[in-house]
Design a protein around this motif. Structure first.
Motif, PDB file in Angstrom:
ATOM      1  N   LEU A  21       1.820  30.779 -51.621  1.00 44.67           N
ATOM      2  CA  LEU A  21       2.083  32.221 -51.632  1.00 44.67           C
ATOM      3  C   LEU A  21       2.519  32.671 -53.041  1.00 44.67           C
ATOM      4  N   HIS A  22       3.319  31.826 -53.690  1.00 43.32           N
ATOM      5  CA  HIS A  22       3.704  32.116 -55.072  1.00 43.32           C
ATOM      6  C   HIS A  22       2.466  32.230 -55.960  1.00 43.32           C
ATOM      7  N   LEU A  23       1.539  31.293 -55.771  1.00 41.81           N
ATOM      8  CA  LEU A  23       0.316  31.327 -56.575  1.00 41.81           C
ATOM      9  C   LEU A  23      -0.469  32.604 -56.306  1.00 41.81           C
ATOM     10  N   ALA A  24      -0.595  32.956 -55.026  1.00 44.95           N
ATOM     11  CA  ALA A  24      -1.317  34.182 -54.668  1.00 44.95           C
ATOM     12  C   ALA A  24      -0.642  35.379 -55.333  1.00 44.95           C
ATOM     13  N   ARG A  25       0.683  35.395 -55.305  1.00 42.92           N
ATOM     14  CA  ARG A  25       1.434  36.488 -55.918  1.00 42.92           C
ATOM     15  C   ARG A  25       1.174  36.549 -57.419  1.00 42.92           C
ATOM     16  N   GLY A  26       1.172  35.373 -58.049  1.00 44.21           N
ATOM     17  CA  GLY A  26       0.947  35.321 -59.490  1.00 44.21           C
ATOM     18  C   GLY A  26      -0.437  35.798 -59.898  1.00 44.21           C
ATOM     19  N   LEU A  27      -1.370  35.787 -58.951  1.00 39.45           N
ATOM     20  CA  LEU A  27      -2.764  36.122 -59.271  1.00 39.45           C
ATOM     21  C   LEU A  27      -3.190  37.508 -58.823  1.00 39.45           C
ATOM     22  N   LEU A  28      -2.313  38.191 -58.098  1.00 40.93           N
ATOM     23  CA  LEU A  28      -2.681  39.469 -57.471  1.00 40.93           C
ATOM     24  C   LEU A  28      -3.317  40.457 -58.442  1.00 40.93           C
ATOM     25  N   HIS A  29      -2.726  40.557 -59.632  1.00 44.75           N
ATOM     26  CA  HIS A  29      -3.175  41.571 -60.577  1.00 44.75           C
ATOM     27  C   HIS A  29      -4.194  41.007 -61.555  1.00 44.75           C
ATOM     28  N   ASP A  30      -4.842  39.895 -61.167  1.00 43.73           N
ATOM     29  CA  ASP A  30      -5.955  39.339 -61.931  1.00 43.73           C
ATOM     30  C   ASP A  30      -5.576  39.052 -63.390  1.00 43.73           C
ATOM     31  N   PRO A  31      -4.554  38.215 -63.619  1.00 45.53           N
ATOM     32  CA  PRO A  31      -4.057  37.998 -64.976  1.00 45.53           C
ATOM     33  C   PRO A  31      -5.037  37.193 -65.826  1.00 45.53           C
ATOM     34  N   GLU A  32      -4.934  37.388 -67.149  1.00 46.20           N
ATOM     35  CA  GLU A  32      -5.771  36.612 -68.068  1.00 46.20           C
ATOM     36  C   GLU A  32      -5.132  35.262 -68.379  1.00 46.20           C
ATOM     37  N   ILE A  33      -3.796  35.228 -68.313  1.00 45.11           N
ATOM     38  CA  ILE A  33      -3.082  33.964 -68.529  1.00 45.11           C
ATOM     39  C   ILE A  33      -2.147  33.746 -67.342  1.00 45.11           C
ATOM     40  N   LEU A  34      -2.135  32.518 -66.849  1.00 43.19           N
ATOM     41  CA  LEU A  34      -1.208  32.190 -65.771  1.00 43.19           C
ATOM     42  C   LEU A  34      -0.242  31.117 -66.275  1.00 43.19           C
ATOM     43  N   PHE A  35       1.056  31.409 -66.168  1.00 43.89           N
ATOM     44  CA  PHE A  35       2.089  30.451 -66.539  1.00 43.89           C
ATOM     45  C   PHE A  35       2.559  29.753 -65.281  1.00 43.89           C
ATOM     46  N   LEU A  36       2.476  28.432 -65.267  1.00 42.56           N
ATOM     47  CA  LEU A  36       2.870  27.670 -64.078  1.00 42.56           C
ATOM     48  C   LEU A  36       3.958  26.680 -64.476  1.00 42.56           C
ATOM     49  N   ASP A  37       5.173  26.901 -64.008  1.00 40.51           N
ATOM     50  CA  ASP A  37       6.261  25.986 -64.331  1.00 40.51           C
ATOM     51  C   ASP A  37       6.411  25.001 -63.177  1.00 40.51           C
ATOM     52  N   GLU A  38       5.988  23.783 -63.385  1.00 40.03           N
ATOM     53  CA  GLU A  38       6.023  22.734 -62.362  1.00 40.03           C
ATOM     54  C   GLU A  38       5.402  23.197 -61.039  1.00 40.03           C
ATOM     55  N   PRO A  39       4.106  23.482 -61.072  1.00 35.59           N
ATOM     56  CA  PRO A  39       3.467  24.090 -59.904  1.00 35.59           C
ATOM     57  C   PRO A  39       3.392  23.189 -58.673  1.00 35.59           C
ATOM     58  N   THR A  40       3.476  21.888 -58.849  1.00 30.05           N
ATOM     59  CA  THR A  40       3.315  21.026 -57.668  1.00 30.05           C
ATOM     60  C   THR A  40       4.615  20.330 -57.282  1.00 30.05           C
ATOM     61  N   ILE A  41       5.741  20.802 -57.834  1.00 30.62           N
ATOM     62  CA  ILE A  41       7.015  20.151 -57.516  1.00 30.62           C
ATOM     63  C   ILE A  41       7.313  20.303 -56.016  1.00 30.62           C
ATOM     64  N   GLY A  42       7.653  19.192 -55.414  1.00 33.90           N
ATOM     65  CA  GLY A  42       8.013  19.229 -54.000  1.00 33.90           C
ATOM     66  C   GLY A  42       6.850  19.313 -53.039  1.00 33.90           C
ATOM     67  N   LEU A  43       5.632  19.266 -53.559  1.00 29.77           N
ATOM     68  CA  LEU A  43       4.482  19.330 -52.642  1.00 29.77           C
ATOM     69  C   LEU A  43       4.060  17.927 -52.228  1.00 29.77           C
ATOM     70  N   ASP A  44       3.558  17.805 -51.000  1.00 24.78           N
ATOM     71  CA  ASP A  44       3.046  16.501 -50.587  1.00 24.78           C
ATOM     72  C   ASP A  44       1.747  16.236 -51.360  1.00 24.78           C
ATOM     73  N   PRO A  45       1.307  14.964 -51.389  1.00 23.22           N
ATOM     74  CA  PRO A  45       0.155  14.637 -52.238  1.00 23.22           C
ATOM     75  C   PRO A  45      -1.089  15.483 -51.941  1.00 23.22           C
ATOM     76  N   LYS A  46      -1.305  15.800 -50.677  1.00 13.00           N
ATOM     77  CA  LYS A  46      -2.512  16.561 -50.343  1.00 13.00           C
ATOM     78  C   LYS A  46      -2.393  17.997 -50.859  1.00 13.00           C
ATOM     79  N   SER A  47      -1.244  18.615 -50.629  1.00 14.21           N
ATOM     80  CA  SER A  47      -1.069  19.990 -51.120  1.00 14.21           C
ATOM     81  C   SER A  47      -1.090  20.034 -52.640  1.00 14.21           C
ATOM     82  N   ALA A  48      -0.497  18.997 -53.271  1.00 14.45           N
ATOM     83  CA  ALA A  48      -0.488  18.955 -54.733  1.00 14.45           C
ATOM     84  C   ALA A  48      -1.919  18.865 -55.245  1.00 14.45           C
ATOM     85  N   ARG A  49      -2.711  18.052 -54.573  1.00  8.52           N
ATOM     86  CA  ARG A  49      -4.105  17.895 -54.988  1.00  8.52           C
ATOM     87  C   ARG A  49      -4.874  19.200 -54.814  1.00  8.52           C
TER      88      ARG A  49
END
Ligand SMILES: Nc1ncnc2c1ncn2[C@@H]1O[C@H](COP(=O)(O)OP(=O)(O)OP(=O)(O)O)[C@@H](O)[C@H]1O
Ligand SMILES: [Mg+2]
Length: 326
Positions: free
Chosen positions: A157-185
């Motif tokens: 949901l955070h990712l969807a929020r970060g992309l809503l306004h169609d940004p040219e640059i996306l900053f991701l600070d530890e995007p897969t922290i706490g995710l299980d291996p499948k979700s991280a992948r």
């Protein structure tokens, strides 16, 4: 000529915090100490470094949440200190963790709230939200309350929020922290698909394989300074060899270590202990030294296990961070 996605010159950031019984003691932390960096459009750029290195500080400055103390940072050719209002509509920021969402309402309602905040026009808003929910794989859960979401779903949901306004640059600070291996992948796959669509990604991570898998170029930040910036392939050369030979055994003697160190092409020798077991790691350049040659340099020691692998980003990272600490 089009400006690069990010250009940073001599950037510093000092935090001052009041401490002590009467808050009369001021503690200064130099979180960034003269950072220089350029990120091209359309690349996935990775920022690596130990805890407290300054990664989040740098990300926040670029995302215009925090002002630099000195130096200059430009995003899409715009000055973060003076033109934040022009940068904000063109970038997205996703900080790791679970904060920043409204738990009592649904995922869809969260996105509506942020869409309004970003000034997305009402006409296309709900359609855009549907598309983003689909993109991150949350369509089925869109109308459930966020408090019922798992950690991975919240991150999506955070990712969807970060992309809503169609940004040219996306900053991701530890995007897969706490995710299980499948979700991280899935998240990594998703990030890659964004780049295929032309988005520039600036990401921080503690997972070396993740950075190695995703990033075209990498910078290593330690204690507020960048110690290396390059492709993984070039960094391998920088730290002394793209081959790594490991030996495991007991009671290595100094004379044996010296013999290993003197083998042609060996640029670095590290020792680690795992209980009674010792591991020697050799960073090797060129092809002159092969495994039989290593074995023959340790006569009378058939029980030592020797294997070779490609120098990984994790090896490079540890070499760089360790060199810095010396
Ligand atoms: N608001 C703040 N006030 C005072 N000091 C801070 C503040 N935020 C960060 N720092 C300090 O600045 C330095 C860099 O912190 P930062 O959060 O940027 O590191 P990081 O590389 O993101 O670390 P991590 O890998 O743990 O997320 C640290 O020494 C930290 O203690
Ligand atoms: Mg951080």
């Amino acid at each position: 000529m089009e400006p690069p996605a990010i250009r940073i010159q001599d950037l510093t950031r000092v935090y001052s915090a009041r401490k002590g019984f009467l808050f009369n003691e001021v503690v200064r932390t130099e979180a960034l100490r003269g950072v220089n960096l350029e990120v091209r459009r359309g690349e996935i750029f990775g920022l690596l470094g130990p805890n407290g290195a300054g990664k989040t500080t740098l990300t926040k400055i670029l995302a215009t949440l925090l002002l630099p103390t000195s130096g200059r940072a430009e995003v899409l050719g715009l000055d973060v200190a003076k033109e934040a209002y022009r940068i904000r509509p063109r970038i997205g920021l996703v900080l790791g963790g679970e904060r920043g969402l409204y738990n009592r309402v649904s995922g869809r309602e969260n996105l509506r709230y942020f869409a309004d905040l970003y000034g997305i026009e009402l006409a296309g808003r709900d359609r855009r939200i549907d598309d983003m929910l689909q993109l991150v794989g949350l369509s089925d859960a869109a109308d459930r309350r966020v408090e019922e979401y798992s950690r991975g779903m919240k991150q999506k949901l955070h990712l969807a929020r970060g992309l809503l306004h169609d940004p040219e640059i996306l900053f991701l600070d530890e995007p897969t922290i706490g995710l299980d291996p499948k979700s991280a992948r899935e998240t990594r796959k998703f990030v890659r698909s964004l780049v295929a669509g032309g988005v520039t990604i600036f990401l921080t991570s503690h997972y070396m394989f993740e950075a190695e898998e995703l990033c075209q170029r990498i910078a290593v930040l330690t204690r507020g300074r960048i110690v290396a910036t390059d492709t993984v392939a070039a960094l391998r050369g920088l730290v002394g060899g793209d081959r790594t030979i490991e030996l495991e055994g007991h009671d290595f003697e100094d004379a044996e270590l010296d013999r290993l160190r003197r083998l042609p092409g060996v640029s670095r020798l590290l020792t680690e202990e795992f209980g009674p077991l010792e591991r020697i790691t050799l960073r090797v350049r060129g092809l002159e030294v092969d495994l039989p040659r290593v074995r023959s340099s340790l006569p009378g020691r058939p029980q030592i296990e020797i294997r070779e692998r490609r120098t990984s980003l994790e090896d490079i990272y540890l070499d760089l961070v360790e060199e810095e600490a010396l």
